[in-house]
Design an enzyme around this catalytic site. Sequence first.
Site, PDB file in Angstrom:
ATOM      1  N   HIS A 107      -1.075 -10.378  -3.773  1.00 29.56           N
ATOM      2  CA  HIS A 107      -1.722  -9.168  -3.280  1.00 29.56           C
ATOM      3  C   HIS A 107      -2.851  -9.482  -2.289  1.00 29.56           C
ATOM      4  O   HIS A 107      -2.845  -8.942  -1.194  1.00 29.56           O
ATOM      5  CB  HIS A 107      -2.202  -8.227  -4.384  1.00 29.56           C
ATOM      6  CG  HIS A 107      -2.705  -6.974  -3.737  1.00 29.56           C
ATOM      7  ND1 HIS A 107      -1.856  -5.987  -3.280  1.00 29.56           N
ATOM      8  CD2 HIS A 107      -3.942  -6.620  -3.325  1.00 29.56           C
ATOM      9  CE1 HIS A 107      -2.563  -5.068  -2.636  1.00 29.56           C
ATOM     10  NE2 HIS A 107      -3.817  -5.421  -2.651  1.00 29.56           N
ATOM     11  N   TYR A 159      -4.258  -8.467   2.216  1.00 32.49           N
ATOM     12  CA  TYR A 159      -5.550  -8.140   2.850  1.00 32.49           C
ATOM     13  C   TYR A 159      -5.978  -9.222   3.820  1.00 32.49           C
ATOM     14  O   TYR A 159      -6.714  -8.961   4.767  1.00 32.49           O
ATOM     15  CB  TYR A 159      -6.623  -7.874   1.801  1.00 32.49           C
ATOM     16  CG  TYR A 159      -6.318  -6.608   1.065  1.00 32.49           C
ATOM     17  CD1 TYR A 159      -6.297  -5.404   1.746  1.00 32.49           C
ATOM     18  CD2 TYR A 159      -5.971  -6.615  -0.268  1.00 32.49           C
ATOM     19  CE1 TYR A 159      -5.941  -4.244   1.116  1.00 32.49           C
ATOM     20  CE2 TYR A 159      -5.613  -5.458  -0.914  1.00 32.49           C
ATOM     21  CZ  TYR A 159      -5.604  -4.273  -0.215  1.00 32.49           C
ATOM     22  OH  TYR A 159      -5.240  -3.123  -0.835  1.00 32.49           O
ATOM     23  N   HIS A 192       7.564   0.323   2.934  1.00 30.08           N
ATOM     24  CA  HIS A 192       6.103   0.281   2.791  1.00 30.08           C
ATOM     25  C   HIS A 192       5.510  -0.873   3.604  1.00 30.08           C
ATOM     26  O   HIS A 192       4.570  -0.690   4.367  1.00 30.08           O
ATOM     27  CB  HIS A 192       5.753   0.138   1.306  1.00 30.08           C
ATOM     28  CG  HIS A 192       4.366  -0.353   1.023  1.00 30.08           C
ATOM     29  ND1 HIS A 192       3.242   0.411   1.272  1.00 30.08           N
ATOM     30  CD2 HIS A 192       3.916  -1.534   0.526  1.00 30.08           C
ATOM     31  CE1 HIS A 192       2.162  -0.283   0.932  1.00 30.08           C
ATOM     32  NE2 HIS A 192       2.537  -1.465   0.491  1.00 30.08           N
ATOM     33  N   PHE A 193       6.104  -2.063   3.473  1.00 29.09           N
ATOM     34  CA  PHE A 193       5.380  -3.163   4.114  1.00 29.09           C
ATOM     35  C   PHE A 193       5.677  -3.290   5.601  1.00 29.09           C
ATOM     36  O   PHE A 193       4.939  -3.960   6.300  1.00 29.09           O
ATOM     37  CB  PHE A 193       5.487  -4.469   3.328  1.00 29.09           C
ATOM     38  CG  PHE A 193       6.807  -5.160   3.247  1.00 29.09           C
ATOM     39  CD1 PHE A 193       7.400  -5.703   4.364  1.00 29.09           C
ATOM     40  CD2 PHE A 193       7.425  -5.338   2.012  1.00 29.09           C
ATOM     41  CE1 PHE A 193       8.597  -6.386   4.263  1.00 29.09           C
ATOM     42  CE2 PHE A 193       8.629  -6.018   1.909  1.00 29.09           C
ATOM     43  CZ  PHE A 193       9.218  -6.536   3.043  1.00 29.09           C
ATOM     44  N   HIS A 194       6.707  -2.620   6.090  1.00 30.02           N
ATOM     45  CA  HIS A 194       6.837  -2.616   7.555  1.00 30.02           C
ATOM     46  C   HIS A 194       5.824  -1.654   8.183  1.00 30.02           C
ATOM     47  O   HIS A 194       5.495  -1.787   9.361  1.00 30.02           O
ATOM     48  CB  HIS A 194       8.266  -2.281   7.976  1.00 30.02           C
ATOM     49  CG  HIS A 194       9.172  -3.478   7.873  1.00 30.02           C
ATOM     50  ND1 HIS A 194       9.822  -3.818   6.712  1.00 30.02           N
ATOM     51  CD2 HIS A 194       9.481  -4.457   8.772  1.00 30.02           C
ATOM     52  CE1 HIS A 194      10.510  -4.945   6.904  1.00 30.02           C
ATOM     53  NE2 HIS A 194      10.313  -5.352   8.136  1.00 30.02           N
ATOM     54  N   ARG A 244      16.727  -3.601  -2.165  1.00 31.26           N
ATOM     55  CA  ARG A 244      16.204  -4.448  -1.099  1.00 31.26           C
ATOM     56  C   ARG A 244      16.807  -5.840  -1.261  1.00 31.26           C
ATOM     57  O   ARG A 244      17.501  -6.112  -2.243  1.00 31.26           O
ATOM     58  CB  ARG A 244      14.668  -4.510  -1.158  1.00 31.26           C
ATOM     59  CG  ARG A 244      14.128  -5.150  -2.416  1.00 31.26           C
ATOM     60  CD  ARG A 244      12.599  -5.189  -2.483  1.00 31.26           C
ATOM     61  NE  ARG A 244      12.026  -6.183  -1.587  1.00 31.26           N
ATOM     62  CZ  ARG A 244      10.809  -6.725  -1.752  1.00 31.26           C
ATOM     63  NH1 ARG A 244      10.049  -6.365  -2.769  1.00 31.26           N
ATOM     64  NH2 ARG A 244      10.347  -7.594  -0.896  1.00 31.26           N
ATOM     65  N   ARG A 245      16.524  -6.723  -0.312  1.00 22.56           N
ATOM     66  CA  ARG A 245      16.894  -8.132  -0.388  1.00 22.56           C
ATOM     67  C   ARG A 245      18.356  -8.351  -0.694  1.00 22.56           C
ATOM     68  O   ARG A 245      18.709  -9.170  -1.542  1.00 22.56           O
ATOM     69  CB  ARG A 245      16.106  -8.809  -1.517  1.00 22.56           C
ATOM     70  CG  ARG A 245      14.651  -8.915  -1.236  1.00 22.56           C
ATOM     71  CD  ARG A 245      13.943  -9.459  -2.429  1.00 22.56           C
ATOM     72  NE  ARG A 245      12.711 -10.090  -2.034  1.00 22.56           N
ATOM     73  CZ  ARG A 245      11.708 -10.325  -2.843  1.00 22.56           C
ATOM     74  NH1 ARG A 245      11.792  -9.990  -4.099  1.00 22.56           N
ATOM     75  NH2 ARG A 245      10.633 -10.910  -2.401  1.00 22.56           N
TER      76      ARG A 245
END
Length: 600
Positions: free
Chosen positions: A228, A232, A379-381, A442-443
């Site tokens: 996590h 950041y 979300h992470f794109h 996913r994946r």
Amino acid sequence: MATFVDRYPDEAKVVQASFAVAFIALGIGAFFGLIQALHRTNVLRVIDSVDYYTLLTAHGVLLALVFTIFFLVGVFTWAIAKGFERPLPDIRLTWAWFGLMTTGTVLNAVAILAGLVPEIPMSADVLYTFYAPLEAHPAFYIGLAMFIVGTWMAGADWFLAYRDWRGDNPDERIPLQPFIVLTTMIMWYVSTLGVAVAVVFFLIPWSLGLIETVNPLLTRTLFWYFGHPVVYFWLMPAYLLWYTVLPKLAGGRLFSDPLARVVFVLFVLLSTPVGIHHQYVDPGIAEGFKFIAMTNTMFLLLPSLLTAFTVVASVEHGARQRGGDGYLRWLGALPWRDPAFAGMALAGLMFAAGGFSGMINAGMNINYLIHNTLWVPGHFHMTVGTAVALTMMAGTYWLLPQITGKTIYSRPIGLFQVVLWFIGMVFMSNAMHRGGLLGIPRRTAEPQYQNFDFAAAVGSVGEIRMQIAFGGVLLFLSVVLFLFNVAATWAESRVDTPVDDTIPEPLSPSSGAPLILDNLSLWTGIAVVLVILAYTLPLAGIITDSGLLGSSQGFPVVVSLDALAEAAASALPHVSPDAAAGIHPLDTAADLAAELGVSR
Ligand code: HAS
Ligand code: CU1
């Protein structure tokens, strides 16, 4: 005043080299992304599905780790020299960490890409999260360890610069840009400890055959302890640009320096004790610890919400300086034709959406719905793939002139490119989120199962796939234009003042910030205590259950067939008579065992 490359020529070379590695990784990683997007949507298949995982690993490592972190070390080096107004203490140390990071990257990339060549006995199809039980060639982990040690040395370089600056300026406030760099590095030191232990003590010996087994849950938990905060780490260079550069580009000044400091201190404290929110569905971690991770995550929203407030207020201030007025009409007064501004602002807008999907991920109960589905890459794109990547590309249009002394080759191409990225991502990410809600995993190279269709409430799965493929194509084109523009800029000749690189004083300056905010040792201490509180018991539990190397009897989980048979029997009365006619009677566990073909 002379620009960065004239004032700090040695440092400018390191920043140039870091950006060069970052952009090469961006080009290759984006190309693999295109292949994957077309493959898994079944639009165009140029690779075998087995190779999909090699490319997926390379895509994740090259973009999420290499591109972002090499750009980060470049920007941070720039920020330290510029902020402290002095060269780095010893440029040999600076080149040493750059060299170590680059060698590690090459080793790691070779281990992954060798997987495409059957003749080479090497592979690392472990995805960018690389936790056990997937196992890679030792070169993968050793390269990774070198890369991380390189970032530690970079941090040491910047802290030494701070020490020198502090010696000459005992009573001054740490300038905001170096403050962001130093707090980010504290977070990085605390959080990389987890992945370092996993890699050095377990994964490297395991891949070398020195130990036979590892405890997958232990290495996974150590990974997410770092997994996590690393998000950041990617985000902080973008925040550095949003706080210190975006307001200036908008025509204004940062709204509040003290509030910015509070935000970065909160990141030091709260980024790490939340990693278990990636493990809500992992067996072997008690619900209570997951609940604590969820609560901490909700607190961790605060610094980003404060950022939304401060950065938007600063941008609005800029717009009003430029003659903008009204509740929202001021938006029209912003310099939308400037690719650096437009790209960063669009990245910020998309982060508002990506942050929202993050809040959904963080809710323990809703997470069960979206975990391991296409929602998560959606979300992470939006977050690392846009808030971070688009800000880095847009920031390049303002930074590259400073570190090369050259003007951007084409601002219109720059503008087109950042807008294209935003549009491509709207298509791709939105469709990925929707696909995830339908349960598309996913994946995987083969998300379509035989004799099964994902039911869509709105639109269709075919249309979702087309949007993902179309978005992926736009994103790839955007990267091609970006790299062309960067290369063409590099090839130009030097000019005297390629860009206005001054950064105005914040509206509410650092003199108003409580002194305690600059007490970095205090925040480090509290961060360590919070980590100990959040992680000691879960880790102790995992080790007691299955041992350090996973050799005890914790897994596989034993399922009682009796309980299953009882559940099946008690469900039968609720089945309609027609359907029930087709079901064999299952009264005992023995019947169930026979039905499943297992021995009891
Ligand atoms: Fe996340 C999974 C929760 C933020 C990246 N996340 C991932 C994964 C990645 C990732 C890579 O709780 C997948 C890992 C894997 O492979 O399995 N995430 C959150 C939460 C936040 C969050 C609560 N994520 C990020 C950021 C990332 C990132 C940032 C990369 C950089 N995420 C999760 C969870 C999972 C997860 C669960 C696990 C899911 C699962 O089940 O696998 C928060 O930090 C978000 C806070 C953000 C906001 C938005 C504030 C808005 C701002 C915009 C300002 C506007 C501007 C524009 C600048 C509250 C700051 C101004 C311009 C004008 C014109 C006005
Ligand atoms: Cu997370």
